[in-house]
Write an enzyme that holds these catalytic residues in place. Sequence first.
Site, short mmCIF file in Angstrom:
data_model
loop_
_atom_site.label_atom_id
_atom_site.label_comp_id
_atom_site.label_asym_id
_atom_site.label_seq_id
_atom_site.Cartn_x
_atom_site.Cartn_y
_atom_site.Cartn_z
N HIS A 10 4.63 0.25 0.23
CA HIS A 10 5.37 -0.53 1.24
C HIS A 10 4.48 -1.58 1.87
O HIS A 10 3.25 -1.58 1.71
CB HIS A 10 5.98 0.39 2.31
N ARG B 134 4.37 6.77 14.27
CA ARG B 134 4.37 7.32 12.90
C ARG B 134 3.79 8.72 12.85
O ARG B 134 2.71 8.98 13.37
CB ARG B 134 3.54 6.43 11.97
N HIS C 234 0.83 -1.21 0.00
CA HIS C 234 0.00 0.00 0.00
C HIS C 234 0.86 1.25 0.00
O HIS C 234 2.06 1.20 0.25
CB HIS C 234 -0.89 0.00 1.25
N ASP D 221 0.43 5.03 1.93
CA ASP D 221 -0.37 5.47 3.08
C ASP D 221 -1.50 6.43 2.70
O ASP D 221 -1.30 7.38 1.93
CB ASP D 221 0.52 6.15 4.12
C1 OGA Z 1 3.12 2.51 8.21
C2 OGA Z 1 3.27 1.09 7.92
C3 OGA Z 1 5.11 -0.32 8.39
C4 OGA Z 1 5.64 -1.10 9.52
O1 OGA Z 1 3.59 2.96 9.25
O2 OGA Z 1 2.54 3.22 7.37
O3 OGA Z 1 2.77 0.60 6.96
O4 OGA Z 1 6.59 -1.86 9.28
N1 OGA Z 1 4.06 0.44 8.79
O5 OGA Z 1 5.14 -1.00 10.64
MN MN Z 2 1.85 2.22 5.73
#
Ligand code: OGA
Ligand code: MN
Length: 307
Positions: A259, A275, A109, A111
Amino acid sequence: MEMSQIEIIPFGFAAGAEVRGLDLSKPLEPADLATIKAAWLKHLVLVFPDQDLSAEDQIAFSRNFGELDPQESQAPETLHPDHREILVLSNKVESGKKSGTHNSGRNWHTDLTYTSRPAKGAILHCKEKPSVGGDTMWANLYLAYETLNPNIQQLLEELEAIHDVTLIRGLEQRSPDVIAEMKQRNPPMIHPVIRLHPETKRKSYLVGERVRGFVGMSDEESRHLINMLNEHATKPEFVFRHRWRLGDVVMWDNRCTSHVALGDFDQTQPRVMFRCSLEGEEETGRPFERPQTDDRAAMAQAVAAVS
Ligand code: OGA
Ligand code: MN
């Protein structure tokens, strides 16, 4: 004034570089900020090792790169209690309740594409980690686009995709109130497939595993094209994989990457990340009106009508 000795060490060809020599809890010198911004555009994912940031420090560092997303798309209980700018990704069980983010990010995805304003980027700080596993992978979507045959690039040019929050892998395993919040806050959203990066002026394509179809295509046509584009974008040669160390701060450009967070770790061990999301520069989405019938012809017409 003392100059920092910043070192930028590429981790991979597709993406990823480590930035050494900085303490991100301190305000950045303008020259260092410029170095980081240039490295970000070049490497797409930057890793700053050995950081120890408070919530305030992380917010202050993130603001160097744009406005922070107000996080209205997220269930309130998944935000930091004192700092709404921070989403807490945690698999910890608190008072017998699984966190609303215990399995976040488990399919490919970009974000916040389930909102009208996908995030510009993200800054993720590793607070606790399992002894092994729980890596994150990023795909370079410029390379994915640039390596498509021109005929396929042409096909994507006018295409729009329907992004759907219910396609988050494992959403059904979260608590009913978190699921309800996520759905209610984020109805399906249409975005153009082709994106032009406002700074590098390079094109990429935005699909991923949270797309339910393309406007004006049948489910079957969409499915094959989605799969082909996602398979292509996530070929190993376009992917950078990061093995987290405690204290890492990782900052990625959402305008040209996708990612996935890997669930390959002992779930009894804590994995906690903070985050900050950078607010998208442009509102590229419009709501998709879900067809009110399951009659196939009517559904096809309804889909065609929004194209
Ligand atoms: C994010 C996500 C990745 C992770 O924070 O947007 O997808 O490895 N996390 O936690
Ligand atoms: Mn993410």
